[in-house]
Scaffold this motif. Structure first.
Motif, PDB file in Angstrom:
ATOM      1  N   PHE A   1       0.854  -1.175   0.000  1.00  7.78           N
ATOM      2  CA  PHE A   1       0.000   0.000   0.000  1.00  7.78           C
ATOM      3  C   PHE A   1       0.895   1.231   0.000  1.00  7.78           C
ATOM      4  CE2 PHE A   1      -4.268  -1.707   0.878  1.00  7.78           C
ATOM      5  CZ  PHE A   1      -3.939  -3.016   1.160  1.00  7.78           C
TER       6      PHE A   1
ATOM      7  N   GLN B   1       0.844   5.737   0.863  1.00  4.93           N
ATOM      8  CA  GLN B   1       0.118   6.891   1.371  1.00  4.93           C
ATOM      9  C   GLN B   1       0.922   8.146   1.087  1.00  4.93           C
ATOM     10  OE1 GLN B   1      -1.070   6.669   5.502  1.00  4.93           O
ATOM     11  NE2 GLN B   1      -2.669   8.194   5.181  1.00  4.93           N
TER      12      GLN B   1
ATOM     13  N   LYS C   1      -3.356  12.345   1.778  1.00  5.44           N
ATOM     14  CA  LYS C   1      -4.234  11.397   1.075  1.00  5.44           C
ATOM     15  C   LYS C   1      -4.416  10.139   1.909  1.00  5.44           C
ATOM     16  CE  LYS C   1      -3.237  12.954  -3.620  1.00  5.44           C
ATOM     17  NZ  LYS C   1      -2.890  12.528  -5.005  1.00  5.44           N
TER      18      LYS C   1
ATOM     19  N   ARG D   1      -4.526   6.067   2.582  1.00  2.00           N
ATOM     20  CA  ARG D   1      -3.689   4.948   2.173  1.00  2.00           C
ATOM     21  C   ARG D   1      -4.395   4.195   1.055  1.00  2.00           C
ATOM     22  NH1 ARG D   1      -0.830   1.483   6.820  1.00  2.00           N
ATOM     23  NH2 ARG D   1      -0.371   3.657   7.360  1.00  2.00           N
ATOM     24  N   GLU D   2      -3.658   3.864   0.013  1.00  2.00           N
ATOM     25  CA  GLU D   2      -4.276   3.198  -1.123  1.00  2.00           C
ATOM     26  C   GLU D   2      -3.550   1.904  -1.476  1.00  2.00           C
ATOM     27  OE1 GLU D   2      -4.156   5.461  -4.753  1.00  2.00           O
ATOM     28  OE2 GLU D   2      -1.978   5.607  -4.771  1.00  2.00           O
ATOM     29  N   PHE D   3      -4.323   0.981  -2.008  1.00  2.00           N
ATOM     30  CA  PHE D   3      -3.812  -0.312  -2.444  1.00  2.00           C
ATOM     31  C   PHE D   3      -2.899  -0.141  -3.653  1.00  2.00           C
ATOM     32  CE2 PHE D   3      -3.783  -4.735  -3.420  1.00  2.00           C
ATOM     33  CZ  PHE D   3      -3.958  -4.849  -4.785  1.00  2.00           C
TER      34      PHE D   3
ATOM     35  N   ALA E   1      -3.244  -2.284  -8.600  1.00  2.00           N
ATOM     36  CA  ALA E   1      -4.067  -1.108  -8.835  1.00  2.00           C
ATOM     37  C   ALA E   1      -3.890  -0.679 -10.291  1.00  2.00           C
ATOM     38  CB  ALA E   1      -3.660   0.018  -7.900  1.00  2.00           C
TER      39      ALA E   1
ATOM     40  N   SER F   1      -3.472   2.129 -11.464  1.00  2.00           N
ATOM     41  CA  SER F   1      -2.492   3.197 -11.596  1.00  2.00           C
ATOM     42  C   SER F   1      -1.058   2.688 -11.721  1.00  2.00           C
ATOM     43  CB  SER F   1      -2.583   4.152 -10.409  1.00  2.00           C
ATOM     44  OG  SER F   1      -2.369   3.454  -9.194  1.00  2.00           O
TER      45      SER F   1
ATOM     46  N   ILE G   1      -7.379  -4.385  -2.635  1.00  2.00           N
ATOM     47  CA  ILE G   1      -7.896  -3.041  -2.382  1.00  2.00           C
ATOM     48  C   ILE G   1      -8.149  -2.792  -0.892  1.00  2.00           C
ATOM     49  CG2 ILE G   1      -9.719  -1.358  -2.852  1.00  2.00           C
ATOM     50  CD1 ILE G   1     -10.016  -2.559  -5.601  1.00  2.00           C
TER      51      ILE G   1
END
Length: 122
Positions: free
Chosen positions: A37, A39, A43, A45-47, A61, A63, A105
């Motif tokens: 993950f 961060q 923002k 925290r994103e997978f 992801a 992205s 995710i």
């Protein structure tokens, strides 16, 4: 109990590459699914990516798909994140995480590392 320690972060120019490592303690590493993950400041925290206990299944992801590769070496109790074609928007603290169940995710992993900073300059 699983303890995770990330390494390999740093400063890199856009278009460059880095490989992050996450070393796990304990003899049951091979029974855990692993995730990465990130961060960025301000923002959530994103997978980024996840891998099954065997390494046979991987998820990314959108992205980072095509630029990042997650892998693991169960003989070394280590999971890796190879990052290529890095962009300034990839700048973040990167965390690895472990859980008995593979989760994509969702950040609901049982164990987390302390994070490693990745900074991509333009």
């Amino acid at each position: 109990q699983v303890q995770l320690v990330e390494s390999g972060g740093g400063l890199v120019q856009a278009g460059g590459s880095l490989r992050l490592s996450c070393a796990a303690s304990g003899r049951t590493f091979s029974s855990y699914a692993m995730g990465w993950f990130r961060q960025a400041p301000g923002k959530v925290r994103e997978f980024v990516a996840a891998i099954s206990w065997s390494g046979g299944s991987t998820y990314y992801a959108d992205s980072v798909k095509g630029r990042f590769t997650i892998s693991r070496d169960n003989t070394k109790n280590t999971v890796y994140l190879q990052m290529s074609s890095l962009k300034p928007e990839d700048t973040a603290v990167y965390y690895c995480a472990a859980d008995k169940n593979l989760k994509v995710i969702s950040p609901e992993y049982d164990y987390w590392g302390q994070g490693t900073q990745v900074t991509v300059s333009s």
